[in-house]
Design a protein around this motif. Structure first.
Motif, PDB file in Angstrom:
ATOM      1  N   UNK A   2     112.476  99.259 -20.127  1.00  0.00           N
ATOM      2  CA  UNK A   2     111.561  99.467 -18.991  1.00  0.00           C
ATOM      3  C   UNK A   2     111.794 100.820 -18.319  1.00  0.00           C
ATOM      4  N   UNK A   3     110.715 101.379 -17.795  1.00  0.00           N
ATOM      5  CA  UNK A   3     110.806 102.653 -17.094  1.00  0.00           C
ATOM      6  C   UNK A   3     110.978 102.405 -15.601  1.00  0.00           C
ATOM      7  N   UNK A   4     111.552 103.368 -14.931  1.00  0.00           N
ATOM      8  CA  UNK A   4     111.798 103.285 -13.492  1.00  0.00           C
ATOM      9  C   UNK A   4     110.517 102.988 -12.720  1.00  0.00           C
ATOM     10  N   UNK A   5     109.404 103.574 -13.121  1.00  0.00           N
ATOM     11  CA  UNK A   5     108.132 103.386 -12.428  1.00  0.00           C
ATOM     12  C   UNK A   5     107.737 101.916 -12.319  1.00  0.00           C
ATOM     13  N   UNK A   6     108.206 101.095 -13.241  1.00  0.00           N
ATOM     14  CA  UNK A   6     107.881  99.673 -13.230  1.00  0.00           C
ATOM     15  C   UNK A   6     108.574  98.933 -12.088  1.00  0.00           C
ATOM     16  N   UNK A   7     109.609  99.525 -11.515  1.00  0.00           N
ATOM     17  CA  UNK A   7     110.395  98.863 -10.483  1.00  0.00           C
ATOM     18  C   UNK A   7     110.200  99.451  -9.089  1.00  0.00           C
ATOM     19  N   UNK A   8     109.501 100.564  -8.999  1.00  0.00           N
ATOM     20  CA  UNK A   8     109.325 101.237  -7.716  1.00  0.00           C
ATOM     21  C   UNK A   8     108.284 100.505  -6.880  1.00  0.00           C
ATOM     22  N   UNK A   9     108.654 100.198  -5.642  1.00  0.00           N
ATOM     23  CA  UNK A   9     107.727  99.583  -4.694  1.00  0.00           C
ATOM     24  C   UNK A   9     106.958 100.705  -4.012  1.00  0.00           C
ATOM     25  N   UNK A  10     105.653 100.712  -4.178  1.00  0.00           N
ATOM     26  CA  UNK A  10     104.838 101.791  -3.615  1.00  0.00           C
ATOM     27  C   UNK A  10     104.263 101.425  -2.246  1.00  0.00           C
ATOM     28  N   UNK A  11     104.483 100.208  -1.788  1.00  0.00           N
ATOM     29  CA  UNK A  11     104.046  99.766  -0.461  1.00  0.00           C
ATOM     30  C   UNK A  11     105.280  99.642   0.420  1.00  0.00           C
ATOM     31  N   UNK A  12     105.499 100.634   1.268  1.00  0.00           N
ATOM     32  CA  UNK A  12     106.676 100.609   2.121  1.00  0.00           C
ATOM     33  C   UNK A  12     106.364 101.235   3.469  1.00  0.00           C
ATOM     34  N   UNK A  13     107.236 100.959   4.413  1.00  0.00           N
ATOM     35  CA  UNK A  13     107.084 101.457   5.784  1.00  0.00           C
ATOM     36  C   UNK A  13     107.657 102.862   5.857  1.00  0.00           C
ATOM     37  N   UNK A  14     106.930 103.755   6.532  1.00  0.00           N
ATOM     38  CA  UNK A  14     107.439 105.105   6.771  1.00  0.00           C
ATOM     39  C   UNK A  14     107.423 105.385   8.263  1.00  0.00           C
ATOM     40  N   UNK A  15     108.266 106.301   8.664  1.00  0.00           N
ATOM     41  CA  UNK A  15     108.322 106.798  10.033  1.00  0.00           C
ATOM     42  C   UNK A  15     107.672 108.176  10.019  1.00  0.00           C
TER      43      UNK A  15
END
Length: 72
Positions: A2-15
């Motif tokens: 598996x590639x890293x992109x498969x595990x990255x959460x793209x919905x996250x909180x930012x300041x």
């Protein structure tokens, strides 16, 4: 494999840069986070802020002399 992109959460909180410490604290608390990435108005990553950073800021504020004005 598996590639890293498969595990990255793209919905996250930012300041956002320019938010006040009370605003940042509120965002972290509401989302049950201990820290979050900080981005500018173009969503460029500028850094990361953590609970520890907020505590350090509070301590710095608390260490400054406070003037008291009595209104009679």
């Amino acid at each position: 494999m598996p590639k890293l992109e498969e595990f990255i959460d793209k919905n996250f909180v930012v300041i956002r840069e320019g938010m006040s410490m009370p605003e940042v604290s509120s965002v972290l608390a509401k989302n049950r986070l201990s820290g979050a990435p900080v981005v500018n108005d173009k969503d460029v990553l500028k850094g990361y802020i953590s609970e520890r950073d907020i505590i350090k800021a509070i301590i710095q504020i608390a260490d400054k002399p406070v003037s008291i004005h009595v209104i009679a």
